[in-house]
Design an enzyme around this catalytic site. Structure first.
Site, PDB file in Angstrom:
ATOM      1  N   ARG A 123     -33.748 -13.803  48.627  1.00 34.10           N
ATOM      2  CA  ARG A 123     -34.023 -14.111  50.050  1.00 34.10           C
ATOM      3  C   ARG A 123     -35.002 -15.259  50.235  1.00 34.10           C
ATOM      4  NH1 ARG A 123     -33.923  -8.350  50.690  1.00 34.10           N
ATOM      5  NH2 ARG A 123     -31.832  -7.762  51.342  1.00 34.10           N
ATOM      6  N   GLU A 187     -25.923 -45.114  54.019  1.00 34.29           N
ATOM      7  CA  GLU A 187     -26.862 -44.233  54.737  1.00 34.29           C
ATOM      8  C   GLU A 187     -28.093 -45.047  55.182  1.00 34.29           C
ATOM      9  OE1 GLU A 187     -26.321 -41.142  55.729  1.00 34.29           O
ATOM     10  OE2 GLU A 187     -25.084 -40.081  54.264  1.00 34.29           O
ATOM     11  N   LYS A 229     -36.456 -40.088  58.798  1.00 36.17           N
ATOM     12  CA  LYS A 229     -35.899 -38.736  58.666  1.00 36.17           C
ATOM     13  C   LYS A 229     -37.001 -37.694  58.860  1.00 36.17           C
ATOM     14  CE  LYS A 229     -32.574 -35.751  56.981  1.00 36.17           C
ATOM     15  NZ  LYS A 229     -31.383 -35.522  56.237  1.00 36.17           N
ATOM     16  N   ARG A 243     -31.845 -34.443  66.371  1.00 37.15           N
ATOM     17  CA  ARG A 243     -31.386 -34.602  64.990  1.00 37.15           C
ATOM     18  C   ARG A 243     -29.921 -35.026  64.893  1.00 37.15           C
ATOM     19  NH1 ARG A 243     -32.846 -30.884  59.719  1.00 37.15           N
ATOM     20  NH2 ARG A 243     -31.563 -32.077  58.272  1.00 37.15           N
ATOM     21  N   ASN A 247     -26.120 -37.801  62.444  1.00 34.43           N
ATOM     22  CA  ASN A 247     -24.693 -37.610  62.144  1.00 34.43           C
ATOM     23  C   ASN A 247     -23.855 -38.840  62.481  1.00 34.43           C
ATOM     24  OD1 ASN A 247     -25.218 -35.009  61.296  1.00 34.43           O
ATOM     25  ND2 ASN A 247     -24.942 -34.148  63.336  1.00 34.43           N
ATOM     26  N   HIS A 250     -20.611 -39.517  60.731  1.00 30.92           N
ATOM     27  CA  HIS A 250     -20.265 -38.337  59.937  1.00 30.92           C
ATOM     28  C   HIS A 250     -19.069 -37.554  60.463  1.00 30.92           C
ATOM     29  CE1 HIS A 250     -23.950 -39.337  57.928  1.00 30.92           C
ATOM     30  NE2 HIS A 250     -23.894 -38.285  57.129  1.00 30.92           N
ATOM     31  N   HIS A 254     -16.843 -36.929  57.507  1.00 32.17           N
ATOM     32  CA  HIS A 254     -16.570 -35.602  56.934  1.00 32.17           C
ATOM     33  C   HIS A 254     -15.070 -35.307  56.945  1.00 32.17           C
ATOM     34  CE1 HIS A 254     -20.867 -33.727  57.456  1.00 32.17           C
ATOM     35  NE2 HIS A 254     -20.797 -34.604  56.466  1.00 32.17           N
ATOM     36  N   HIS A 267     -19.581 -39.666  49.366  1.00 25.76           N
ATOM     37  CA  HIS A 267     -19.991 -39.280  50.715  1.00 25.76           C
ATOM     38  C   HIS A 267     -20.358 -40.532  51.549  1.00 25.76           C
ATOM     39  CE1 HIS A 267     -21.923 -37.149  53.976  1.00 25.76           C
ATOM     40  NE2 HIS A 267     -23.028 -37.846  53.777  1.00 25.76           N
TER      41      HIS A 267
HETATM   42  P1  NAD Z   1     -23.860 -36.939  44.066  1.00 29.10           P
HETATM   43  O1  NAD Z   1     -24.853 -35.884  44.183  1.00 29.10           O
HETATM   44  O2  NAD Z   1     -22.425 -36.583  43.946  1.00 29.10           O
HETATM   45  O3  NAD Z   1     -24.278 -37.892  42.850  1.00 29.10           O
HETATM   46  C1  NAD Z   1     -23.461 -38.967  42.525  1.00 29.10           C
HETATM   47  C2  NAD Z   1     -23.236 -39.075  41.026  1.00 29.10           C
HETATM   48  O4  NAD Z   1     -24.340 -39.715  40.443  1.00 29.10           O
HETATM   49  C3  NAD Z   1     -23.065 -37.754  40.304  1.00 29.10           C
HETATM   50  O5  NAD Z   1     -22.058 -37.920  39.334  1.00 29.10           O
HETATM   51  C4  NAD Z   1     -24.428 -37.546  39.638  1.00 29.10           C
HETATM   52  O6  NAD Z   1     -24.329 -36.794  38.451  1.00 29.10           O
HETATM   53  C5  NAD Z   1     -24.816 -38.953  39.326  1.00 29.10           C
HETATM   54  N1  NAD Z   1     -26.252 -39.223  39.271  1.00 29.10           N
HETATM   55  C6  NAD Z   1     -27.214 -38.713  40.044  1.00 29.10           C
HETATM   56  N2  NAD Z   1     -28.377 -39.329  39.798  1.00 29.10           N
HETATM   57  C7  NAD Z   1     -28.127 -40.228  38.818  1.00 29.10           C
HETATM   58  C8  NAD Z   1     -28.925 -41.191  38.149  1.00 29.10           C
HETATM   59  N3  NAD Z   1     -30.205 -41.403  38.474  1.00 29.10           N
HETATM   60  N4  NAD Z   1     -28.346 -41.957  37.202  1.00 29.10           N
HETATM   61  C9  NAD Z   1     -27.026 -41.805  36.902  1.00 29.10           C
HETATM   62  N5  NAD Z   1     -26.219 -40.936  37.507  1.00 29.10           N
HETATM   63  C10 NAD Z   1     -26.780 -40.163  38.477  1.00 29.10           C
HETATM   64  O7  NAD Z   1     -23.869 -37.934  45.321  1.00 29.10           O
HETATM   65  P2  NAD Z   1     -24.906 -38.256  46.473  1.00 29.10           P
HETATM   66  O8  NAD Z   1     -24.351 -39.432  47.145  1.00 29.10           O
HETATM   67  O9  NAD Z   1     -26.285 -38.272  45.983  1.00 29.10           O
HETATM   68  O10 NAD Z   1     -24.822 -36.980  47.415  1.00 29.10           O
HETATM   69  C11 NAD Z   1     -23.696 -36.712  48.194  1.00 29.10           C
HETATM   70  C12 NAD Z   1     -23.812 -35.297  48.679  1.00 29.10           C
HETATM   71  O11 NAD Z   1     -24.978 -35.156  49.480  1.00 29.10           O
HETATM   72  C13 NAD Z   1     -22.648 -34.884  49.545  1.00 29.10           C
HETATM   73  O12 NAD Z   1     -22.232 -33.600  49.181  1.00 29.10           O
HETATM   74  C14 NAD Z   1     -23.235 -34.871  50.945  1.00 29.10           C
HETATM   75  O13 NAD Z   1     -22.588 -33.955  51.788  1.00 29.10           O
HETATM   76  C15 NAD Z   1     -24.652 -34.488  50.672  1.00 29.10           C
HETATM   77  N6  NAD Z   1     -25.594 -34.913  51.717  1.00 29.10           N
HETATM   78  C16 NAD Z   1     -26.413 -33.961  52.228  1.00 29.10           C
HETATM   79  C17 NAD Z   1     -27.328 -34.307  53.184  1.00 29.10           C
HETATM   80  C18 NAD Z   1     -28.290 -33.262  53.706  1.00 29.10           C
HETATM   81  O14 NAD Z   1     -29.010 -33.546  54.675  1.00 29.10           O
HETATM   82  N7  NAD Z   1     -28.379 -32.125  53.079  1.00 29.10           N
HETATM   83  C19 NAD Z   1     -27.425 -35.643  53.624  1.00 29.10           C
HETATM   84  C20 NAD Z   1     -26.575 -36.589  53.057  1.00 29.10           C
HETATM   85  C21 NAD Z   1     -25.665 -36.217  52.093  1.00 29.10           C
HETATM   86  N1  GLY Z   2     -27.799 -35.814  57.046  1.00 23.33           N
HETATM   87  C1  GLY Z   2     -27.876 -35.304  58.389  1.00 23.33           C
HETATM   88  C2  GLY Z   2     -29.073 -34.439  58.626  1.00 23.33           C
HETATM   89  O1  GLY Z   2     -29.849 -34.193  57.737  1.00 23.33           O
HETATM   90  O2  GLY Z   2     -29.250 -33.959  59.716  1.00 23.33           O
END
Ligand code: NAD
Ligand code: GLY
Length: 369
Positions: A123, A187, A229, A243, A247, A250, A254, A267
């Site tokens: 939790r 982004e 942010k 907030r 998006n 997005h 998405h 992404h």
């Molecule tokens: P990712 O997490 O898929 O990473 C991309 C690739 O890079 C992966 O293969 C990873 O293993 C590799 N990698 C990571 N760091 C590395 C490094 N320093 N050197 C070499 N390789 C490395 O991609 P991302 O773009 O970081 O994240 C996308 C995800 O984040 C999506 O699922 C998206 O929905 C999510 N997201 C969430 C939020 C949120 O607010 N929570 C905001 C934006 C995106």
């Molecule tokens: N990436 C959108 C949010 O964090 O609200």
């Protein structure tokens, strides 16, 4: 090396620091110790991140700090409930309890999965993010959105759960593949359009430097995005209003990820197409001047070639948009630019206009940049 910046996030549920700057990893151990007594520090990461950044992580978080490491698949297509279950079970086997700390090192996938695990394991346990992609450094590690995909849509199962600390070290980006790095630049552009005209102008001027991962350019852009942010999520932690601006790009983004089953687009790339779509909508819905729309679309296209759009019918795309969290009672809502540095959220758009924009995107797809 100058001392890293400390950017504060003050949400109603938690206050925490984002330590940001070249070499920030060096202070990770002390900062984690400052979180208070821990019965064990568990690193959650992926094999790819471990092989790219393992040495850097080990130097700062050696066996003195870490109790155990849990490695999981960080492909977008594995960002699902089954991975969450596997990680939780691995934590039980490794002896993690309520006073343990999870340390998520990786990109947005590692962070979103680890965040959801931290929110639900026993939790709720403490969480430190060490983001290693540009997307994660400027966006996903801050603000507490955690979660995983369902076959029906992106990030449909999750929780708001703030980390206790975020350590952003741009040196970890050195090993990031070019495509992943470019994905993060979309982004960064988003922050310029939604609220930072100066950042936008700077990106227009210095995009080539950023594409070359120039230290000074990154040293300006990354903290600027983090501060935005931090400001937005401190004022509206659970997306009841302000907030929503985050998006931008997005809703289309998405949907594009969903209809391609998370296997074709990074992404940020999907968000790149989504920002172009939302900008076209802005011309119609808010009177965004065409010259500004052209500047936004040009900047997005300068980042690099986006993967080709899926050949799907607009209906399929609209269905994916309707199962997105952002729709209300089946009505689609968009964040659209009114200006550079100002957006309107909650714009409701008729299906025929969405269909026109989808055709325009497909036409743009066939044109050279
Ligand atoms: P990712 O997490 O898929 O990473 C991309 C690739 O890079 C992966 O293969 C990873 O293993 C590799 N990698 C990571 N760091 C590395 C490094 N320093 N050197 C070499 N390789 C490395 O991609 P991302 O773009 O970081 O994240 C996308 C995800 O984040 C999506 O699922 C998206 O929905 C999510 N997201 C969430 C939020 C949120 O607010 N929570 C905001 C934006 C995106
Ligand atoms: N990436 C959108 C949010 O964090 O609200």
């Amino acid at each position: 090396m100058s001392a890293p910046l400390n950017i504060k996030v003050h949400t109603p549920s938690k206050r925490y620091d984002v330590i940001c700057g070249k070499g920030a990893l060096r202070v990770a151990t002390d900062k984690i110790a400052n979180l208070g007594r821990s019965t064990g520090n568990f690193l959650l990461t992926s094999a790819k991140v471990r092989s790219a950044c393992g040495r850097q992580l080990k130097r700062t978080l050696g066996s003195r700090v870490l109790t155990a490491s849990i490695v999981f698949d960080d492909r977008e297509s594995a960002k699902n409930l089954s991975t969450v279950e596997k990680v939780c079970r691995a934590l039980v086997r490794a002896g993690a309890d309520r006073k343990s700390i999870l340390i998520a090192a990786g990109g947005g996938v590692v962070g979103d999965v680890a965040g959801f695990v931290a929110a639900s394991y026993l939790r709720g346990v403490r969480l430190v993010h060490i983001p290693t992609t540009l997307v994660a450094q400027v966006d996903s590690s801050i603000g507490g959105k955690t979660g995983v995909n369902l076959p029906e849509g992106k990030n449909l199962a999750g929780a708001f759960y703030q980390p206790d600390l975020v350590i952003v070290d741009p040196l970890t980006l050195r090993t990031l593949p070019a495509r992943e790095y470019r994905s993060g630049l979309y982004e960064v552009i988003k922050y310029g359009v939604i609220g930072d005209r100066s950042l936008f102008s700077c990106l227009e001027r210095d995009l080539e430097k950023l594409l070359k991962r120039d230290e000074a350019a990154l040293g300006y852009a990354i903290p600027r995005c983090i501060a935005a942010k931090a400001r937005i999520t401190s004022r509206d932690e659970k997306e009841s209003g302000l907030r929503e601006v985050l998006n931008f790009g997005h809703t289309f983004g998405h949907a594009i990820e969903t209809v391609t089953r998370y296997r074709v687009f990074r992404h940020g790339e999907a968000v790149g197409w989504g920002m172009i779509a939302a900008t076209l909508l802005g011309v119609v819905c808010t009177g965004l001047p065409v010259a500004y729309a052209a500047r936004i679309i040009r900047l997005v296209r300068r980042v690099g070639a986006l993967p080709l759009l899926p050949q799907c019918n607009v209906r399929k795309l609209l269905d994916a948009m309707r199962s997105d969290k952002k729709s209300r009672g089946g009505r689609l809502r968009f964040v659209v630019p009114m200006d550079i540095g100002r957006v309107k959220s909650g714009a409701e758009v008729p299906d025929d206009l969405l269909s026109t924009v989808w055709s325009e995107l497909r036409a743009l797809d066939r044109k050279p940049r």
